[in-house]
Scaffold this motif. Sequence first.
Motif, short mmCIF file in Angstrom:
data_model
loop_
_atom_site.label_atom_id
_atom_site.label_comp_id
_atom_site.label_asym_id
_atom_site.label_seq_id
_atom_site.Cartn_x
_atom_site.Cartn_y
_atom_site.Cartn_z
N SER A 1 4.00 -10.98 7.55
CA SER A 1 5.43 -11.04 6.50
C SER A 1 4.30 -11.66 5.02
O SER A 1 4.33 -11.44 4.04
CB SER A 1 6.38 -11.71 6.51
N SER B 1 2.82 -9.55 1.60
CA SER B 1 2.70 -10.45 0.40
C SER B 1 1.96 -10.53 -0.33
O SER B 1 2.07 -9.85 -1.57
CB SER B 1 3.80 -11.93 0.62
N ARG C 1 0.74 -6.85 -1.71
CA ARG C 1 1.89 -6.33 -3.19
C ARG C 1 1.37 -7.29 -4.01
O ARG C 1 1.04 -6.27 -5.33
CB ARG C 1 3.43 -7.08 -2.54
N GLU D 1 13.65 -1.75 -1.04
CA GLU D 1 13.34 -2.08 0.26
C GLU D 1 12.20 -1.75 0.13
O GLU D 1 11.50 -2.29 1.64
CB GLU D 1 14.18 -1.34 0.56
N GLN E 1 8.85 -3.62 0.46
CA GLN E 1 8.61 -5.55 0.75
C GLN E 1 8.84 -4.89 2.15
O GLN E 1 8.13 -5.54 3.06
CB GLN E 1 9.40 -6.73 0.41
N ASN E 2 10.26 -4.59 2.31
CA ASN E 2 11.05 -4.35 4.36
C ASN E 2 10.16 -3.59 4.66
O ASN E 2 9.19 -3.47 5.90
CB ASN E 2 11.84 -4.68 3.82
N ARG E 3 9.63 -1.89 4.33
CA ARG E 3 8.50 -1.41 4.51
C ARG E 3 7.47 -1.64 4.86
O ARG E 3 7.12 -1.55 5.93
CB ARG E 3 9.18 -0.05 3.21
N ILE F 1 6.47 -4.65 5.32
CA ILE F 1 6.71 -5.50 6.97
C ILE F 1 6.95 -4.69 8.22
O ILE F 1 5.80 -4.73 8.68
CB ILE F 1 7.40 -6.61 6.55
N ASN F 2 7.88 -3.39 8.19
CA ASN F 2 7.88 -2.99 8.94
C ASN F 2 6.36 -1.75 9.29
O ASN F 2 5.68 -1.69 10.35
CB ASN F 2 8.35 -1.63 8.62
N THR G 1 3.49 -4.13 11.18
CA THR G 1 4.00 -4.53 11.90
C THR G 1 3.27 -3.73 12.85
O THR G 1 3.23 -4.10 13.94
CB THR G 1 5.51 -4.52 12.23
#
Length: 246
Positions: free
Chosen positions: A52, A56, A59, A73, A75-77, A79-80, A83
């Motif tokens: 996470s 950040s 970005r 979405e 930031q969530n993508r 992070i995925n 991961t």
Amino acid sequence: MAILENGNLKGLVGNLVFRKSNEKTIVQTSPGCKTKQTKPTKAASIDFGHVSTAGSHIRHIMGDIHLNMHDGEMQNRLINHLTRVTRSNRAPVGEKKIHGGKIDRLINFQFVEKCHMHDYMHFDPEIKLLDTNQIAVKFPMFDMQKDIYRPKYCNFIKITLMIVILNFDKQQYVYWHKHQIPLDLKAASKDIEPEELLFNVNYADTETVLIGMNIEYYERFGEHLSLMNNKSLHPAAIIGAFTIDP
């Protein structure tokens, strides 16, 4: 257990607490039992915190690439994707970091999911990490009228490259390079000659190198440029990713 006293309930009934205050009976829910984290869940949360924070940083430092025109979405993508990078790290859960994972799993990450770079640029720059600790980005010959998408009224294009040198363990960026390639669509010749760009990445604490690229569309009036990009038209992606061994 609650007790009826002088017409008022006092105590606990289920998850409700009855008490008297200033001749009034007050009903509250009792605090639930807190779930204690196990060692595996603590370890997993450490890994999630790492990716996470890395997301950040990416970005923030690549703001000149996504220009805050990314989808909601993004930031969530990101992070995925990060991961997936760390899952390939053979370290135990709780110690999985970006360095040691497959950083090239970030390649072709689109900052605007519905605006894929390959739909707007019909050729791929060749990107290599040289033994001289340099990143080489080679553009082939291309026709700026046929090989790159041109929206209506656009007569000037900028291809922006950003080479970001990061150290995720120290949660910092080390250095960055920015380079722009201007394309005047009104020029007599439409053929753009091959070009190779070299960027030094030999800096202290260098751990990871990411290469971002976008295409900026302009309507040009004399010396004035009006940017045409928006959240529906903004090709921007990570096109290269390398791990630098110490």
